[in-house]
Design a protein around this motif. Structure first.
Motif, PDB file in Angstrom:
ATOM      1  N   GLN A  76       0.830  -1.215   0.000  1.00  0.00           N
ATOM      2  CA  GLN A  76       0.000   0.000   0.000  1.00  0.00           C
ATOM      3  C   GLN A  76       0.859   1.257   0.000  1.00  0.00           C
ATOM      4  OE1 GLN A  76      -2.830   0.588   3.239  1.00  0.00           O
ATOM      5  NE2 GLN A  76      -3.761  -1.357   2.703  1.00  0.00           N
ATOM      6  N   ILE A  77       1.847   1.261   0.906  1.00  0.00           N
ATOM      7  CA  ILE A  77       2.703   2.451   1.044  1.00  0.00           C
ATOM      8  C   ILE A  77       3.427   2.743  -0.261  1.00  0.00           C
ATOM      9  CG2 ILE A  77       4.738   3.388   2.224  1.00  0.00           C
ATOM     10  CD1 ILE A  77       3.858   1.562   4.649  1.00  0.00           C
ATOM     11  N   LEU A  78       3.943   1.693  -0.892  1.00  0.00           N
ATOM     12  CA  LEU A  78       4.673   1.871  -2.152  1.00  0.00           C
ATOM     13  C   LEU A  78       3.720   1.987  -3.351  1.00  0.00           C
ATOM     14  CD1 LEU A  78       7.662  -0.616  -1.702  1.00  0.00           C
ATOM     15  CD2 LEU A  78       7.764   1.872  -1.673  1.00  0.00           C
ATOM     16  N   LYS A  79       2.434   1.922  -3.058  1.00  0.00           N
ATOM     17  CA  LYS A  79       1.400   1.999  -4.114  1.00  0.00           C
ATOM     18  C   LYS A  79       1.563   0.874  -5.126  1.00  0.00           C
ATOM     19  CE  LYS A  79       1.452   6.827  -3.174  1.00  0.00           C
ATOM     20  NZ  LYS A  79       2.596   7.749  -3.086  1.00  0.00           N
ATOM     21  N   LEU A  80       1.888  -0.292  -4.607  1.00  0.00           N
ATOM     22  CA  LEU A  80       2.020  -1.470  -5.471  1.00  0.00           C
ATOM     23  C   LEU A  80       0.756  -2.313  -5.455  1.00  0.00           C
ATOM     24  CD1 LEU A  80       5.608  -2.521  -4.392  1.00  0.00           C
ATOM     25  CD2 LEU A  80       4.953  -1.536  -6.582  1.00  0.00           C
TER      26      LEU A  80
END
Lengths: 207, 207
Positions: A76-80
């Motif tokens: 989520q944080i890396l928008k993966l």
């Protein structure tokens, strides 16, 4: 969730954590401590705790981190946690290797179009994708809304190719050509230069 | 000259400076300022001056650095002023690409032996070097006094290959397999992981 900036060093470490956690998940490991992660990844455990604490308090004292939960969180944080289309320019040996590798990884970061300047290659396929002429670059990038590119062309062509990519809307480039690509635009360029990596390593082998 | 330790960050930046300086040399440029270097390489000029000042006072106020002199100095610091033999394990697409690229670079860091586990490949040549069986690995590394290795095998084989290399005397490994190699020994391992690099880039394209 409030948007906040993550430091470049953290953005570099998170994929490394993610890779290790995914490996643990495949091994059916449920929890992991910052101590174990630190030892395997050669990162200070305190650093790992600090990196992860910045996004919420994931760990449980004496138990460690829940592997599945942490994987989802980092993705989520890396928008993966979405499909990310990637374009590759340069269908030589390295381009082939990276395309094959990418297809094999079944990642959601996926090469969806391949280009080369050599007309003899046009129409031939790599992992099911036809090698396209450079004329079609801009339209394909815009139609498929591609923001990420991999450059595997010779050094002499890399700057021109990068400019074509940026002009078409690319925002991030992983450059394998052994030159520094220069841009005034707000584009992220990461140089994956084999020679530079070897030169850094060479320093240590003499110590 | 007194021996002193250089920080890891500096060891990573020096090859980048070197690459740019070599490019300037090819363009017959004689001097360069930290300002110019900083702009092209996206590094703070003050950082560049600090990095280089640590090895002596190379720059001249108002003139900048002498390109030829600085190249020689950085090569000395990184201990690149000698032949450095390299072994490559894994003669797939990526192994081919890196071997060809290395031969083309005419660098003094040179791949001198290539190994693969697949017996159908043995004896075939890449850039004039025969692909050898793994049985011959240790003897070749010791005879040619090789300290640096490149791993381009699949993830599942990387740890075993790394252990064989380290056992044979390798001190630095550039690992292209998408796993973290683990070692207790005093060996330097640099992971050149395409997926991790792309994942870091992916973070920025959404900003």
């Amino acid at each position: 969730m409030k948007a906040f900036k993550i430091s470049e060093a953290v953005v570099r470490r998170l994929p490394v954590y993610l890779r290790y956690l995914t490996h643990l998940q495949q091994m059916k490991v449920k929890t992991v401590s910052s101590q174990q992660m630190g030892e395997t990844l050669d990162v200070n455990p305190a650093q790992i705790r600090k990196d992860l604490a910045a996004f919420g308090d994931f760990g449980k004292k004496g138990i460690g981190y829940d592997v599945d939960y942490l994987i989802n969180k980092i993705r989520q944080i890396l928008k993966l946690d979405r499909e990310i289309p990637v374009v590759l320019v340069g269908a030589g040996n390295l381009g082939h290797a990276i395309s094959n590798y990418n297809a094999y990884m079944h990642d959601n970061m996926r090469i969806v179009a391949i280009f080369d300047v050599d007309r003899r290659k046009h129409g031939k396929k790599i992992v099911g994708l036809p090698i396209q002429p450079m004329d079609a670059l801009k339209q394909t990038i815009q139609e498929k809304e591609i923001r990420l590119a991999i450059i595997t062309v010779p050094a002499s062509a890399a700057q021109t190719v990068a400019e074509q990519l940026i002009d078409a809307g690319i925002k991030g480039i992983l450059n394998f050509a052994p030159i520094n690509i220069h841009t005034e635009k707000d584009v992220r360029i990461d140089n994956a230069d084999v020679t530079s990596s070897l030169q850094s390593l060479a320093y240590y082998i003499h110590e």
